[in-house]
Each structure stands twice: as structure tokens, then as C-alpha cells.
Design a protein around this motif. Structure first.
Motif, PDB file in Angstrom:
ATOM      1  N   GLN A   1       0.767  -1.303  -0.113  1.00 51.66           N
ATOM      2  CA  GLN A   1      -0.044   0.178  -0.235  1.00 51.66           C
ATOM      3  C   GLN A   1       0.903   1.316  -0.026  1.00 51.66           C
ATOM      4  O   GLN A   1       1.899   1.398   0.516  1.00 51.66           O
ATOM      5  CB  GLN A   1      -0.712  -0.024   1.215  1.00 51.66           C
ATOM      6  CG  GLN A   1      -2.357   0.683   1.297  1.00 51.66           C
ATOM      7  CD  GLN A   1      -2.938   0.463  -0.042  1.00 51.66           C
ATOM      8  OE1 GLN A   1      -2.477   1.053  -1.007  1.00 51.66           O
ATOM      9  NE2 GLN A   1      -4.024  -0.072  -0.141  1.00 51.66           N
ATOM     10  N   VAL A   2       0.318   2.194  -0.704  1.00 48.57           N
ATOM     11  CA  VAL A   2       1.010   3.524  -0.690  1.00 48.57           C
ATOM     12  C   VAL A   2       0.208   4.609  -0.166  1.00 48.57           C
ATOM     13  O   VAL A   2      -0.937   4.868  -0.550  1.00 48.57           O
ATOM     14  CB  VAL A   2       1.341   3.953  -2.181  1.00 48.57           C
ATOM     15  CG1 VAL A   2       1.792   5.296  -2.217  1.00 48.57           C
ATOM     16  CG2 VAL A   2       2.453   2.771  -2.725  1.00 48.57           C
ATOM     17  N   ALA A  23       4.754  13.727   1.826  1.00 46.98           N
ATOM     18  CA  ALA A  23       5.594  12.520   2.031  1.00 46.98           C
ATOM     19  C   ALA A  23       4.817  11.364   1.632  1.00 46.98           C
ATOM     20  O   ALA A  23       3.809  10.963   2.113  1.00 46.98           O
ATOM     21  CB  ALA A  23       5.949  12.435   3.539  1.00 46.98           C
ATOM     22  N   ALA A  24       5.445  10.549   0.733  1.00 47.27           N
ATOM     23  CA  ALA A  24       4.950   9.348   0.094  1.00 47.27           C
ATOM     24  C   ALA A  24       5.501   8.272   0.868  1.00 47.27           C
ATOM     25  O   ALA A  24       6.959   8.196   1.072  1.00 47.27           O
ATOM     26  CB  ALA A  24       5.385   9.067  -1.386  1.00 47.27           C
ATOM     27  N   SER A  25       5.022   7.049   1.524  1.00 41.20           N
ATOM     28  CA  SER A  25       5.491   6.074   2.133  1.00 41.20           C
ATOM     29  C   SER A  25       4.857   4.854   1.648  1.00 41.20           C
ATOM     30  O   SER A  25       3.673   4.809   1.048  1.00 41.20           O
ATOM     31  CB  SER A  25       5.309   6.163   3.565  1.00 41.20           C
ATOM     32  OG  SER A  25       3.702   6.413   4.101  1.00 41.20           O
ATOM     33  N   GLY A  26       5.198   3.581   2.113  1.00 40.31           N
ATOM     34  CA  GLY A  26       4.723   2.385   1.764  1.00 40.31           C
ATOM     35  C   GLY A  26       5.695   1.414   0.704  1.00 40.31           C
ATOM     36  O   GLY A  26       6.774   1.687   0.592  1.00 40.31           O
ATOM     37  N   ILE A  74      15.119  11.429  -1.937  1.00 38.24           N
ATOM     38  CA  ILE A  74      15.686  10.562  -0.931  1.00 38.24           C
ATOM     39  C   ILE A  74      14.390  10.146   0.250  1.00 38.24           C
ATOM     40  O   ILE A  74      14.218   9.122   0.555  1.00 38.24           O
ATOM     41  CB  ILE A  74      16.819  11.236  -0.214  1.00 38.24           C
ATOM     42  CG1 ILE A  74      17.926  11.193  -1.322  1.00 38.24           C
ATOM     43  CG2 ILE A  74      17.439  10.123   0.906  1.00 38.24           C
ATOM     44  CD1 ILE A  74      18.438   9.897  -1.848  1.00 38.24           C
ATOM     45  N   LYS A  75      13.804  11.336   0.466  1.00 42.37           N
ATOM     46  CA  LYS A  75      12.701  11.321   1.372  1.00 42.37           C
ATOM     47  C   LYS A  75      11.440  10.968   1.016  1.00 42.37           C
ATOM     48  O   LYS A  75      10.494  10.862   1.434  1.00 42.37           O
ATOM     49  CB  LYS A  75      12.548  12.534   2.217  1.00 42.37           C
ATOM     50  CG  LYS A  75      13.876  13.138   3.229  1.00 42.37           C
ATOM     51  CD  LYS A  75      13.864  14.225   3.825  1.00 42.37           C
ATOM     52  CE  LYS A  75      15.202  14.492   4.797  1.00 42.37           C
ATOM     53  NZ  LYS A  75      15.073  15.722   5.707  1.00 42.37           N
ATOM     54  N   ASN A  76      11.605  11.033  -0.570  1.00 40.18           N
ATOM     55  CA  ASN A  76      10.022  10.880  -1.172  1.00 40.18           C
ATOM     56  C   ASN A  76       9.001  11.797  -0.887  1.00 40.18           C
ATOM     57  O   ASN A  76       7.883  11.513  -0.544  1.00 40.18           O
ATOM     58  CB  ASN A  76       9.459   9.306  -0.935  1.00 40.18           C
ATOM     59  CG  ASN A  76      10.320   8.096  -1.503  1.00 40.18           C
ATOM     60  OD1 ASN A  76      10.992   8.448  -2.576  1.00 40.18           O
ATOM     61  ND2 ASN A  76      10.175   7.220  -1.009  1.00 40.18           N
ATOM     62  N   THR A  77       9.560  13.228  -0.805  1.00 41.31           N
ATOM     63  CA  THR A  77       8.850  14.102  -0.353  1.00 41.31           C
ATOM     64  C   THR A  77       8.662  15.300  -1.421  1.00 41.31           C
ATOM     65  O   THR A  77       9.766  15.622  -1.980  1.00 41.31           O
ATOM     66  CB  THR A  77       9.247  14.604   1.096  1.00 41.31           C
ATOM     67  OG1 THR A  77       9.071  13.479   2.135  1.00 41.31           O
ATOM     68  CG2 THR A  77       8.418  15.807   1.582  1.00 41.31           C
ATOM     69  N   ALA A  97       0.939  12.157  -6.850  1.00 42.48           N
ATOM     70  CA  ALA A  97       2.162  11.465  -7.329  1.00 42.48           C
ATOM     71  C   ALA A  97       1.988  10.309  -7.999  1.00 42.48           C
ATOM     72  O   ALA A  97       1.074   9.691  -7.738  1.00 42.48           O
ATOM     73  CB  ALA A  97       2.932  10.967  -5.937  1.00 42.48           C
ATOM     74  N   LYS A  98       2.626  10.090  -8.901  1.00 42.68           N
ATOM     75  CA  LYS A  98       2.560   8.745  -9.870  1.00 42.68           C
ATOM     76  C   LYS A  98       3.693   7.856  -9.399  1.00 42.68           C
ATOM     77  O   LYS A  98       4.899   8.096  -9.372  1.00 42.68           O
ATOM     78  CB  LYS A  98       2.935   9.187 -11.329  1.00 42.68           C
ATOM     79  CG  LYS A  98       2.604   8.331 -12.318  1.00 42.68           C
ATOM     80  CD  LYS A  98       2.695   8.453 -13.682  1.00 42.68           C
ATOM     81  CE  LYS A  98       1.610   9.627 -14.264  1.00 42.68           C
ATOM     82  NZ  LYS A  98       0.296   8.806 -14.227  1.00 42.68           N
ATOM     83  N   ILE A  99       3.313   6.835  -8.961  1.00 44.81           N
ATOM     84  CA  ILE A  99       3.920   5.850  -8.164  1.00 44.81           C
ATOM     85  C   ILE A  99       4.061   4.443  -8.630  1.00 44.81           C
ATOM     86  O   ILE A  99       2.606   3.835  -8.918  1.00 44.81           O
ATOM     87  CB  ILE A  99       3.657   5.871  -6.739  1.00 44.81           C
ATOM     88  CG1 ILE A  99       4.095   7.295  -6.099  1.00 44.81           C
ATOM     89  CG2 ILE A  99       4.562   4.810  -6.000  1.00 44.81           C
ATOM     90  CD1 ILE A  99       3.533   7.501  -4.745  1.00 44.81           C
TER      91      ILE A  99
END
Length: 121
Positions: A1-2, A23-26, A74-77, A97-99
Motif C-alpha cells: 500500500q502507498v 511525504a509518500a510512504s509504503g 531521498i525522502k520521497n517528499t 504522485a505517480k508511483i
């Protein structure tokens, strides 16, 4: 999951500044474009600014010269520095964001939950 988690909205007087963060995470394999959209009451969602993985950026004419988008890969931010705010900038701001997820074959769009920006005296 994102997940995309935004922060930094609030109430500011005309001419003031705010900085939004997202911030993107997952389970992330790669992040392509990141950007900010906004939606004011009774209006359609519109692109404010976008940035690809390199140094290329795009801005709406209405914010050119006042807003600056930047990324920390680096931080996906992704950040949106907003200066010289005007009442017409009042809206809910959404991160996009396109992930490509780990194990995924294609990238897809993800959205944050939105953060309110109100410019008023």
C-alpha cells in the motif's frame, strides 16, 4: 500500500507565506511525477505545480513567480513554498504522485487527503 500524507496548511494573511509538505510512504518502487493541485469551493480541481524526477517543473500562470515546488527524492517528499499569498489562493490543496509499487508493472496516480489553505485578513 502507498500513502501520501500532507502537512503545512492553515490560515494566513494576504501577502503571507506557507510551506506545504507531502511525504509518500509504503511499498514504493519508483516515484515519477509529483505535484500539487487545489480545489476552491464550487470550482474544479486545478493543477498548481508539478515536478518530475529531474529538475523540470511546471506552474499554473496564476502562481508563477510566487510559488515554488521542490522535491527530495531521498525522502520521497514534495514541497510547495507559497509566497505572496492572495485570497484567491484559498482552497484545499491536494498532493499527487505517480508511483510504481514494488512488484507492480505500471505506475498509477495517488492522492493525499488534502490540506486547507485560507488566505484572509
Amino acid at each position: 500500500q502507498v500513502q501520501l500524507v500532507e502537512s503545512g496548511g492553515g490560515l494566513v494573511q494576504p501577502g503571507g507565506s506557507l510551506r506545504l509538505s507531502c511525504a509518500a510512504s509504503g511499498s514504493i518502487f519508483s516515484i515519477y511525477g509529483m505535484g500539487w493541485f487545489r480545489q476552491a469551493p464550487g470550482k474544479q480541481r486545478e493543477l498548481v505545480a508539478s515536478a518530475n524526477r529531474g529538475s523540470s517543473t511546471t506552474y499554473a500562470d496564476s502562481v508563477m513567480g510566487r510559488f515554488t515546488i521542490s522535491r527530495d527524492n531521498i525522502k520521497n517528499t514534495v514541497y510547495l513554498q507559497m509566497n505572496g499569498l492572495k485570497p484567491e489562493d484559498t482552497a484545499v490543496y491536494f498532493c499527487n504522485a505517480k508511483i510504481q509499487q514494488v512488484g507492480g508493472l505500471i505506475a498509477r496516480d495517488y492522492w493525499g487527503q488534502g490540506t486547507q489553505v485560507t488566505v484572509s485578513s
